[in-house]
Design an enzyme around this catalytic site. Sequence first.
Site, PDB file in Angstrom:
ATOM      1  N   LYS A 110     -14.691 -35.020   9.577  1.00 42.10           N
ATOM      2  CA  LYS A 110     -15.752 -35.875  10.108  1.00 42.10           C
ATOM      3  C   LYS A 110     -15.220 -37.260  10.447  1.00 42.10           C
ATOM      4  O   LYS A 110     -15.586 -37.833  11.472  1.00 42.10           O
ATOM      5  CB  LYS A 110     -16.906 -35.968   9.119  1.00 42.10           C
ATOM      6  CG  LYS A 110     -17.701 -34.666   9.070  1.00 42.10           C
ATOM      7  CD  LYS A 110     -19.144 -34.876   8.735  1.00 42.10           C
ATOM      8  CE  LYS A 110     -19.909 -33.628   9.149  1.00 42.10           C
ATOM      9  NZ  LYS A 110     -21.231 -33.548   8.586  1.00 42.10           N
ATOM     10  N   LYS A 190     -15.230 -26.393  16.087  1.00 33.62           N
ATOM     11  CA  LYS A 190     -16.448 -25.916  15.427  1.00 33.62           C
ATOM     12  C   LYS A 190     -17.668 -26.585  16.074  1.00 33.62           C
ATOM     13  O   LYS A 190     -17.668 -27.791  16.273  1.00 33.62           O
ATOM     14  CB  LYS A 190     -16.437 -26.284  13.934  1.00 33.62           C
ATOM     15  CG  LYS A 190     -17.703 -25.832  13.192  1.00 33.62           C
ATOM     16  CD  LYS A 190     -17.791 -26.411  11.789  1.00 33.62           C
ATOM     17  CE  LYS A 190     -18.839 -27.519  11.661  1.00 33.62           C
ATOM     18  NZ  LYS A 190     -20.244 -27.108  11.598  1.00 33.62           N
ATOM     19  N   LYS A 193     -23.522 -30.514  14.996  1.00 35.46           N
ATOM     20  CA  LYS A 193     -24.524 -31.454  15.507  1.00 35.46           C
ATOM     21  C   LYS A 193     -23.894 -32.806  15.778  1.00 35.46           C
ATOM     22  O   LYS A 193     -24.244 -33.480  16.733  1.00 35.46           O
ATOM     23  CB  LYS A 193     -25.633 -31.639  14.481  1.00 35.46           C
ATOM     24  CG  LYS A 193     -26.491 -30.419  14.309  1.00 35.46           C
ATOM     25  CD  LYS A 193     -27.653 -30.738  13.379  1.00 35.46           C
ATOM     26  CE  LYS A 193     -27.803 -29.690  12.317  1.00 35.46           C
ATOM     27  NZ  LYS A 193     -27.131 -30.045  11.053  1.00 35.46           N
TER      28      LYS A 193
END
Length: 321
Positions: A110, A190, A193
């Site tokens: 992230k 991947k 959102k």
Amino acid sequence: MRVLSGVQPSGALHIGNYLGAIRQFVELQHEHDCYYFLADLHALTTVHDAARLRELVTDLATAFLALGLDPAKASLYRQSDVPEIPELTWYLSTATSMGLLQRCTSFKDKVAQGVVPSHGLFAYPVLMAADILIVRSNLVPVGRDQKQHLEVTRDIAASFHATYGREVFTLPEPLIRDEVAVVPGLDGQKMSKSYGNTIDLFGPEKEIRKRIMSMTTDSTPVEAPKPKEGNALYGLLKLLAPAEERGWVEKAFDEGGTGYGDMKKRLFAYYMASFGEARRRYEELRRNPAEVEAVLAAGLERARAIAVPLLDEVRAAVGIR
Ligand code: ATP
Ligand code: MG
């Protein structure tokens, strides 16, 4: 078996969330005691806009129902409505080593994608352990990206037992479907959102068509066979094609003669065939927010009936009250 899982209201729901998670949630409700939650506390690691968060929570609850969650069979609730969860998170964190969290790859992924490396993002797996342990779940259906976090949950529970000398938790097992373990996004990573590479489940049809049609592909000529390895369009076609169309997909790639443009049109058609009905239900439910709220209120009551006594045991184990 008791089943638990959650989805973050961190952006529009996408087909990866459905194929990797929500489809299993719906199937499991027929055989097990299921608890599903809207992970709004988790979403605060990426969403910092109050009005937007509220809207995303409502949209996500609506989506769960449109996709087939039956409130008579499964409990649906907002994570932030269960005060036992953050309290348990703190107790767990006192038995969680820094090293364990430093090994979590999702944090690094992230941050690499531009998400702010806050303490909340770093401590995310501890909150997730609390979500899972608080209802004594045995099974946690997730996509493969969450496999490591499940192992961390087990490690945290074991470490808590060792630290405080009492076995209060049930150790959960992950449930991962191999064929949909990682649904690729439009860019081949991947689908997430927070990565902006999604095919959304809801939202305007025109936009979804546009996103699919503007997927990046390589420059293989129309008549030539197309590479399948690492090809996001192939991955998505394979996942969404109905059984009788799978042969067409293989042939189109192996034999050549079909351009990427035509393949994208098929992908959009498969998408509409898979989700058209859910999309209609979603629009209907949006006009009835009171019904959605009533589902969350009933789900909350069932979740807290388990969480409150469990937290009492934990408090007793650590010496608080
Ligand atoms: P975010 O980018 O905010 O982390 P996300 O798209 O990863 O969002 P989550 O709310 O974190 O979605 O995950 C909800 C569920 O969907 C989890 O069980 C997760 O494993 C699953 N999931 C998410 N993305 C995929 C994917 N691309 N393929 C399969 N499963 C997925
Ligand atoms: Mg995620």
